[in-house]
Design an enzyme around this catalytic site. Structure first.
Site, short mmCIF file in Angstrom:
data_model
loop_
_atom_site.label_atom_id
_atom_site.label_comp_id
_atom_site.label_asym_id
_atom_site.label_seq_id
_atom_site.Cartn_x
_atom_site.Cartn_y
_atom_site.Cartn_z
N HIS A 1 73.48 36.10 41.01
CA HIS A 1 72.11 35.62 41.07
C HIS A 1 72.05 34.29 40.32
O HIS A 1 72.83 34.04 39.40
CB HIS A 1 71.20 36.66 40.41
CG HIS A 1 69.74 36.41 40.57
ND1 HIS A 1 69.06 35.47 39.83
CD2 HIS A 1 68.80 36.99 41.37
CE1 HIS A 1 67.78 35.49 40.16
NE2 HIS A 1 67.59 36.40 41.09
N ASP B 1 74.83 41.65 34.56
CA ASP B 1 73.49 41.53 35.11
C ASP B 1 73.17 42.86 35.79
O ASP B 1 73.65 43.14 36.89
CB ASP B 1 73.45 40.37 36.11
CG ASP B 1 72.11 40.25 36.84
OD1 ASP B 1 71.27 41.16 36.72
OD2 ASP B 1 71.91 39.24 37.54
N GLN C 1 69.61 45.10 39.12
CA GLN C 1 69.52 45.93 40.32
C GLN C 1 70.18 47.30 40.16
O GLN C 1 70.27 48.05 41.13
CB GLN C 1 70.17 45.19 41.51
CG GLN C 1 69.54 43.87 41.84
CD GLN C 1 68.13 43.99 42.38
OE1 GLN C 1 67.70 45.06 42.81
NE2 GLN C 1 67.38 42.91 42.35
N LYS D 1 61.40 45.69 37.76
CA LYS D 1 62.17 46.26 38.86
C LYS D 1 62.37 47.77 38.69
O LYS D 1 63.03 48.41 39.51
CB LYS D 1 63.53 45.56 38.97
CG LYS D 1 63.45 44.07 39.28
CD LYS D 1 64.84 43.46 39.39
CE LYS D 1 64.79 41.95 39.47
NZ LYS D 1 64.21 41.46 40.73
N CYS E 1 67.77 33.93 45.75
CA CYS E 1 68.35 33.34 44.53
C CYS E 1 69.87 33.47 44.52
O CYS E 1 70.48 33.65 43.47
CB CYS E 1 67.75 33.97 43.28
SG CYS E 1 65.99 33.62 43.06
#
Length: 425
Positions: free
Chosen positions: A141, A218, A221, A244, A383
């Protein structure tokens, strides 16, 4: 396996916690929630961008402002004491949620992006220089890719990228060659927000640690939809966002190993992060407060913890299974079309999203047509512009699923795609 883990989700009960899912959409809306033509049931499939927020979490925000709205760590009076305790306890709850050792390892941030930047500025500026390398993946991302790309430009370090193969998975043989004794940091997305790929973070962590490098994960998600333990992953740093995972916007967390955070200097200065200030110098508060300058997002932080409670009460194992089953169903149905290209691994080897394109239908046009059917998806580069360039496309459509979505909603998505195919035939 517990009964909770093995029992399918009661999606209809869960949906009752999210009044927004009962909305009707369509037409030219002039006032949020109102307008002519609002007669189509909402099918919300843009969860990788932002999930919806249940009443249980909204109520926590409202209760803070109605009952004990006050600044934290600033007052002796009752409201400040209540707010401070709730805010500090929220750090403990989020730490528990990801398997951290305690609140000292959890810094509240506005989201994943600032978590990346915090490490870049607090650690990277001090530690990186010419001859050093940062290894990323080609599916990063922009929050990761741009942050470390630009920091390397500033420090003279070099950014390298682990390639993505034709299946949308990382080339781990290449990773083993790219990660060397010159590597100071590996930054990798856990679940790709475009490909749905679930990356082997533990293997990447082992490679990094074999060369005395750190690994930044990261997890924007992955934390919302699967059981995760930072120790099992081998993460040195890990960032994620509340919005999220059924929480509010403007709140997230950076996990960092305590001994690493202890050594870092803060990169934001101001109130609450200081212990003593003179005209000549200042000293810093204990972890995690030395990285939380100024008045924090108090209500957001407390509600962040409530979102963790909400997801744990349902069961992350069950949420993961439900989400991935929807993604596999969508993938298999889309794979039946000759004029649809799907990006990333097979349907049974991905997280809960599917990015695709329909021949002769631009992703933005498809999104507009789907909106007429009440279906909210993401269209664009998500992104991940360099990844889209590698795939040879300017944009893609992305449907992403969560605990409150149903197979019937996937069918509505497919009906909308059929309408777009007919329109552009």
């Amino acid at each position: 396996m517990s009964t909770q883990e093995s029992t399918p989700l009661d999606v209809e009960r869960i949906r009752s916690d999210f009044p927004i899912l009962s909305r009707k959409v369509g037409g030219d809306v002039t006032v949020p929630g109102e307008g002519p033509g609002d007669d189509t049931p909402l099918v919300y499939l843009d969860n990788a961008a932002t999930s919806q927020t249940p009443d249980q979490v909204v109520d926590v925000v409202a209760d803070y402002y109605r009952s004990y709205n006050s600044n934290v760590h600033r007052g002796i009076h009752s409201l400040s004491q209540e707010a401070s305790v709730a805010y500090e306890n929220a750090h403990d709850r989020v730490a528990e949620f990801v398997g951290a050792d305690g609140r000292e390892e959890i810094v509240f941030t506005p989201g994943t992006t600032e978590g990346e930047n915090l490490v870049a500025y607090a650690w990277g500026l001090a530690e990186l220089g010419p001859g050093d390398e940062v290894v990323l993946t080609e599916m990063e991302h922009h929050a990761s890719l741009v942050t470390w790309q630009q920091l390397c430009k500033r420090t003279g370090a070099t950014a390298k990228y682990i390639p993505v193969d034709e299946q949308g998975t990382l080339d781990m043989e290449a990773a083993a060659e790219l990660i060397t004794d010159d590597t100071k940091l590996v930054s990798a997305v856990h679940v790709s927000n475009t490909l749905g790929t679930v990356n082997p973070i533990s293997d990447l962590a082992d490679l990094a640690h074999d060369h005395n490098a750190y690994i930044f994960v990261d997890a924007a998600q992955s934390v919302p939809n699967r059981p995760l333990d930072v120790s099992d992953l081998g993460a040195d740093f890990l960032a994620f966002s509340g919005h999220k995972m059924c929480g509010p916007t403007g709140i997230g967390a950076l996990y960092g190993r305590e001994h690493i955070l202890e050594e870092l200097q803060p990169y934001l200065y101001g109130g609450d992060m200081i212990r003593k200030v003179t005209y000549e110098d200042a000293t810093w508060e204990d972890l995690p407060w030395k990285f939380e300058a100024g008045t924090p997002n108090i209500a957001g932080g407390i509600a962040f913890a409530a979102a963790c409670d909400y997801l744990d009460d349902i069961g992350l194992d069950r949420i993961q299974a439900h989400e991935e089953a929807l993604a596999e169903y969508a993938y298999d149905r889309l794979d039946e079309y000759d004029d649809v290209d799907i990006y990333g691994p097979p349907g049974d080897e991905r997280g809960g999203l599917v990015a695709f394109n329909v021949d002769d239908v631009h992703a933005h046009d498809l999104s507009s047509i789907l909106n007429d059917h009440g279906v909210a998806i993401r269209a664009g580069d998500h992104c991940t512009q360099p990844l889209h360039q590698k795939l040879g496309i300017a944009a893609s459509a992305r449907a992403s699923f969560y605990l409150y979505n149903t197979r019937e909603e996937v069918d509505v998505l497919l009906d909308g795609i059929d309408a777009a195919r007919e329109l552009f035939a």
